[in-house]
Design an enzyme around this catalytic site. Structure first.
Site, PDB file in Angstrom:
ATOM      1  N   CYS A   1     -12.785  -9.973   9.819  1.00 31.91           N
ATOM      2  CA  CYS A   1     -14.303 -10.243   9.365  1.00 31.91           C
ATOM      3  C   CYS A   1     -14.994  -9.852   7.755  1.00 31.91           C
ATOM      4  O   CYS A   1     -16.461 -10.114   7.679  1.00 31.91           O
ATOM      5  CB  CYS A   1     -15.743  -9.519  10.286  1.00 31.91           C
ATOM      6  SG  CYS A   1     -15.274  -8.103   9.995  1.00 31.91           S
TER       7      CYS A   1
ATOM      8  N   CYS B   1     -15.956  -6.317  14.728  1.00 29.89           N
ATOM      9  CA  CYS B   1     -15.143  -7.591  15.139  1.00 29.89           C
ATOM     10  C   CYS B   1     -13.552  -6.809  16.161  1.00 29.89           C
ATOM     11  O   CYS B   1     -13.072  -7.469  16.652  1.00 29.89           O
ATOM     12  CB  CYS B   1     -14.611  -8.640  14.187  1.00 29.89           C
ATOM     13  SG  CYS B   1     -13.060  -8.306  13.207  1.00 29.89           S
TER      14      CYS B   1
ATOM     15  N   GLU C   1      -1.410  -1.527  -5.167  1.00 31.21           N
ATOM     16  CA  GLU C   1      -3.498  -0.664  -6.214  1.00 31.21           C
ATOM     17  C   GLU C   1      -2.941  -0.050  -7.346  1.00 31.21           C
ATOM     18  O   GLU C   1      -2.134   0.903  -7.723  1.00 31.21           O
ATOM     19  CB  GLU C   1      -3.426   0.456  -5.337  1.00 31.21           C
ATOM     20  CG  GLU C   1      -4.585   0.590  -4.641  1.00 31.21           C
ATOM     21  CD  GLU C   1      -4.355   1.600  -2.993  1.00 31.21           C
ATOM     22  OE1 GLU C   1      -5.728   1.327  -2.431  1.00 31.21           O
ATOM     23  OE2 GLU C   1      -3.697   1.812  -3.395  1.00 31.21           O
TER      24      GLU C   1
ATOM     25  N   CYS D   1     -12.155  -2.378  13.117  1.00 29.30           N
ATOM     26  CA  CYS D   1     -13.181  -3.009  12.981  1.00 29.30           C
ATOM     27  C   CYS D   1     -14.249  -2.669  13.841  1.00 29.30           C
ATOM     28  O   CYS D   1     -14.086  -3.012  15.346  1.00 29.30           O
ATOM     29  CB  CYS D   1     -13.173  -4.315  12.445  1.00 29.30           C
ATOM     30  SG  CYS D   1     -14.940  -4.384  11.545  1.00 29.30           S
TER      31      CYS D   1
ATOM     32  N   ASP E   1      -1.838   1.142   7.687  1.00 22.04           N
ATOM     33  CA  ASP E   1      -1.938   1.176   6.249  1.00 22.04           C
ATOM     34  C   ASP E   1      -1.466  -0.211   5.551  1.00 22.04           C
ATOM     35  O   ASP E   1      -1.162  -1.146   4.639  1.00 22.04           O
ATOM     36  CB  ASP E   1      -0.231   1.447   5.878  1.00 22.04           C
ATOM     37  CG  ASP E   1      -0.547   3.656   6.073  1.00 22.04           C
ATOM     38  OD1 ASP E   1      -1.328   3.684   5.486  1.00 22.04           O
ATOM     39  OD2 ASP E   1       0.418   4.309   6.256  1.00 22.04           O
TER      40      ASP E   1
ATOM     41  N   ASP F   1       0.934  -0.898   0.356  1.00 23.55           N
ATOM     42  CA  ASP F   1      -0.089   0.067   0.103  1.00 23.55           C
ATOM     43  C   ASP F   1       1.147   1.348   0.046  1.00 23.55           C
ATOM     44  O   ASP F   1       1.544   1.553   1.180  1.00 23.55           O
ATOM     45  CB  ASP F   1      -1.426  -0.147   1.162  1.00 23.55           C
ATOM     46  CG  ASP F   1      -2.310   0.939   1.529  1.00 23.55           C
ATOM     47  OD1 ASP F   1      -2.300   1.869   0.023  1.00 23.55           O
ATOM     48  OD2 ASP F   1      -2.276   1.151   2.600  1.00 23.55           O
TER      49      ASP F   1
ATOM     50  N   CYS G   1     -12.330  -5.353   6.823  1.00 28.91           N
ATOM     51  CA  CYS G   1     -11.595  -5.090   7.703  1.00 28.91           C
ATOM     52  C   CYS G   1     -10.827  -6.780   7.308  1.00 28.91           C
ATOM     53  O   CYS G   1     -12.361  -7.406   6.996  1.00 28.91           O
ATOM     54  CB  CYS G   1     -12.311  -5.665   9.046  1.00 28.91           C
ATOM     55  SG  CYS G   1     -12.085  -6.576  10.173  1.00 28.91           S
TER      56      CYS G   1
HETATM   57 ZN   LIG Z   1     -13.984  -6.880  11.414  1.00 31.83          ZN
END
Ligand SMILES: [Zn+2]
Length: 421
Positions: A338, A357, A268, A354, A364, A184, A335
């Site tokens: 999850c 979760c 990316e 997140c 990054d 990234d 995330c």
């Molecule tokens: Zn999560």
């Protein structure tokens, strides 16, 4: 496979050769600008048609009859600058570059000899023969491997360089590394890897910015074209060159390390052109956060992401590795555990938490992990059709992502980032 490689050396020209080289570069610039002006006129009259290289090259003889001094330059170097214009247009239409601009004197002065038969290389004596220039001495820092294909002469900060492009047949390399990594890129950190390591920001420009600003101010106070002005100008050019060298050195070290340590690198698919385009907007649609964005734009250009990607690509090719570019899609908001996508996951620029979760990590690093996963998905179902055909089961794809992503806490995420088609 064919391996293309360029070797660059500093030239040691005599006075006459220097004058000739400036003249050749000037003629090439003139031809480029004249052709671009013609093309622009034509664009205004009729958006549909364009001059091809051949159409422009056919006009060269007439220009030479009209302007006798054009004849002093090697004919092929003039044709090559028309080729450059053609490529500049192609890059623009492919959204790889800005619209071609007029060339200015003293900014990337250069010319190219396209024909290897006309170039003679005498490495033992550190000299090269170029048409209409004769034998030129150069600083022979290392020997060339392969067949010479073409040579480009350029002026940077008052010094002349020759870049010799070569070609040779090499065995298709097998990567020594077996790991895969996601990268990234950003402002605070130049690049963050999915294994949590990162490259510090380059900031070469920032470091020299003060010195450069001072030198530029001092230059603006001098009477134009006076000898003091010239002295100040040389100083500005030297600082620009130093910034360029620092960036060059940094990027090469970074890309060499990454391409040697990893067989698959996912990044990316940033459109540098989109990101660095003017933040000011138009009169109908004024831009927002103009000031912050112009700082960001400058930083982006300063960091040289485009060059980073280009170097990664060819170095991975040389090492037998693969570069996978994945489209920008929620990579910083998803995330990795999850799969919950929300901009609330990213409360600050640096931290990712997140909301579903409570998974926490550096933002990054999260981006890099998501890029790696998206890259795997893409590799499995698109880049490598054999894998796709053999492994129809989505479970296999997930498995691949799971083991290569290393920390694959929850393989389900992969299906989310999944194949884009
Ligand atoms: Zn999560």
């Amino acid at each position: 496979m064919q391996r293309l490689q360029a070797y660059q050396y500093e030239l040691i020209p005599d006075g006459q050769q220097k004058r000739d080289m400036s003249r050749f570069a000037g003629s090439c610039r003139f031809v480029y600008n004249k052709a671009l002006a013609l093309q622009k006129e034509r664009d205004e009259a009729d958006k549909q048609t364009q001059f091809s290289y051949t159409m422009l090259a056919n006009r060269l003889p007439a220009w030479k009859r009209e302007l006798a001094w054009l004849k002093f330059s090697p004919a092929q170097t003039l044709q090559q600058s028309l080729k450059d214009l053609e490529r500049a247009y192609a890059n623009f239409f492919a959204k790889r570059a800005e619209f071609p601009r007029f060339k200015r004197k003293g900014v990337r002065d250069s010319f190219r000899y396209p024909q290897p038969q006309q170039i003679k290389l005498d490495e033992a004596n550190g000299r090269i023969f170029l048409p209409k220039l004769g034998w030129l001495r150069y600083r022979n820092s290392r020997n060339i491997q392969g067949q010479v294909r073409n040579a480009t002469v350029s002026l940077r900060a008052g010094r002349w360089f020759v870049s010799i492009q070569t070609e040779r047949e090499v065995n298709k390399p097998l990567p020594e590394a077996t790991s895969a990594i996601g990268i990234d890129v950003g402002i605070a950190r130049f690049a963050t890897l999915s294994d949590s390591s990162y490259l510090a920001p380059l900031n070469s420009f920032k470091r020299h910015e003060t010195a450069l600003k001072k030198a530029q101010q001092s230059m603006s106070r001098k009477e134009k074209f006076s000898s003091n002005w010239r002295k100040a100008k040389r100083k500005v050019q030297r600082l620009h060159a130093r910034i360029g060298h620092a960036r060059h050195d940094y990027l090469h070290k970074a890309t060499t390390t990454i391409s040697q340590n990893h067989a698959i690198v996912c990044i990316e698919d940033l459109q540098v052109r989109n990101m660095s385009k003017s933040a000011a907007g138009t009169s109908e649609e004024p831009g927002r956060n103009v000031k912050a964005k112009s700082g960001l734009n400058k930083a982006i250009l300063d960091q040289g992401w485009f060059e980073f990607r280009r170097q990664l690509q060819y170095k991975l090719d040389w090492n037998g590795g693969i570069l996978i570019a994945v489209p920008l899609q929620n990579t910083s908001r998803t995330c990795p555990v999850c799969g919950h996508i929300s901009k609330d996951n990213r409360q600050t620029q640096a931290e990712f938490v997140c909301v579903e979760c409570d998974y926490e990590n550096n933002a990054d690093v999260v981006g890099a992990i998501n890029i790696l996963r998206a890259g795997h998905a893409r590799f499995a179902c698109e880049v490598n059709p054999e894998v796709r055909d053999q492994q129809q089961e989505p479970a296999e794809v997930i498995q691949l992502g799971k083991c290569l992503a290393g920390r694959g806490r929850n393989p389900l995420v992969l299906t989310r980032g999944g194949c884009q088609r």
